[in-house]
Every structure is written in C-alpha cells, then in structure tokens.
Design a protein around this motif. Structure first.
Motif: not given
Length: 259
Positions: A113-126
């Motif tokens: 995930l950190a290798s991507a350019d943009i990360v969009v996450a649900a606020s419930t993700a951990t």
C-alpha cells in the motif's frame, strides 16, 4: 479464469487490479504474488492504461505474507525475496497507482500500500506492522514507509507493532485520504478523475522526478534488507512466532502472567 486470485478490468483508461482471496484475508500467497507481478508488468506496458487502481474484495485489504506458507522451508521457499519486487513494480510503475483500502492492512500488505502514489482508506480501516511480535523484522517494507512517513513515526510503529486507525495513518502521511466507508468509492473516483486529467507523458516524468528525489533521501539497499528479513523468517524466532500465531497462543518469549 474463474479461480484467479486477482480480478482485472480496464475501463476508461483505469486498470483495476482487485485482490480476490478473501478466504485468507488477501494474504500474499505464492499464487497471489505471481498473479500480481504478471499484472503489474502488463499494465505498465499497456498504452491504454492511464491509471492503475489496486482494490480488494472481502473485509481485509491485505494481511501480509501468507504465514501458513511461510512456516518451515527455506527463506526462498517462503517467498520473502519476492516482496521487494512487487513493491518496486508498484512504486516504479510509469502510471499513477491508487490504492482503495476498505479494510485492514498488515505488515507486507502495508508495504504494498505504501508503495503506491495515492492511498484512499475507509475511516474504519486499521494498520499495523506485526512483524516483531512474530519474531520477524520489517526490513524491506521500511523502504516505502520512510518515503512516506517521518522516521520517528516509522520507528515507533515498527518497534511496537501497535494497531492504528486510518485517521492517524492520514496524519502520518501513510494514507492520503481517510473517509467514511460510505464515501470511499466516491473519493476514489475523485482522485481517478483528477489523475485522468493529467497528460500521460507529464505524469510519467513527474513520477520519475519524485522517485529520484526520494531515492536521494532514503537509500534502499534491498539485498542487505532481504538478507536480514529472510534470515528472521527462516530463523527460530520467526518460526516460533508463526507457529504461535497459527495456534492462537502467545509466543515463547512473551512472559506468562504471574498471579
């Protein structure tokens, strides 16, 4: 193929790679790693692809390496050495890579995930780096983390293995946007639309420029990091930690509470 672990589609210039192995929480198994590698190599050469979206089915984005496969055998057999290539294929992709995380990410899954350019996450993700609690060392994933986050935050989270939420991940720079789950797809679409407005050549050149800058700031010695990581995967602490995880018990190094 119906039994593929990654679904692929291409629409309006967006290549969607969907991790589809919910039975093991989208763990980076041998099959999934192989399919992901092949697809990442394909999309980078396909001129019809303008943007890459990495998504998932099921409640978990990616739980990291498949620990069932990693118990026993040599480090090579455990697939540890393949993770840097996957992360670099994401990071070096000439097209922007967006991650849609509707659920938790752990260990190597966070590295991907950190290798991507943009990360969009649900606020419930951990998120969590659980390696040290399993007798492992989060060596190779430290590279993309240090490109996105302050060293003090990386140090704290890698050493403690603490689970943290999407809001804190956004504050630390791991996640670009944390939104309510109901708004996740709309937020992803917003980023895809903005990226689609960029000229392909300009986007590729900008990505290369940014990589050169961060490479000067964070030297990545993957061979040495792989040796460190693989040694702990195959070593006694790593094997005990993975056995304890499978058996749902504390590993041997955790003190037994006294009454």
């Amino acid at each position: 193929m119906a039994d593929r672990l990654i679904d692929y589609s291409l629409r309006n210039g967006v290549a969607v790679l969907t991790l589809d192995s919910p039975h093991n929480r989208n763990a980076l198994s041998t099959r999934l790693r192989g399919e992901l590698r092949d697809l990442l190599l394909t999309v980078r050469e396909d001129e019809a692809v303008r943007v890459v979206l990495l998504s998932h089915t099921g409640p978990v984005f990616c739980s990291g390496m498949d620990l069932k496969e990693s118990r026993g055998g040599t480090a090579d057999q455990q697939g540890v050495r393949e993770l840097p290539e996957l992360m670099e294929l994401v990071a070096s992709c000439p097209k922007p890579v967006v991650v849609r995380a509707a659920g938790p990410a752990r260990a190597g899954g966070v590295g991907l995930l950190a290798s991507a350019d943009i990360v969009v996450a649900a606020s419930t993700a951990t998120f969590a780096f659980t390696e040290v609690r399993l007798g492992l060392v989060p060596a190779v994933i430290s590279v993309p983390l240090l490109r996105r986050m302050a060293a003090t935050a990386v140090s704290e989270l890698l050493l403690t293995g603490e689970t943290f939420g999407a809001d804190r991940a956004a504050a630390l720079g791991l996640v670009n946007s944390a939104v309510p789950e109901a708004d996740l797809d709309e937020e992803v679409a917003r980023y895809l639309d903005m990226l689609g407005r960029g000229a392909p050549g300009a986007l590729t050149a900008t990505k290369a420029l940014l990589r050169e800058t961060t490479a000067r700031q964070v030297p990545a010695d993957y061979p040495a990091l792989l040796t460190l990581s693989a040694g702990h995967f195959a070593g006694p602490e790593g094997q005990e930690g993975m056995r304890a995880f499978a058996e749902k018990r504390p590993p041997a190094w955790v003190p037994t509470p006294t009454r």
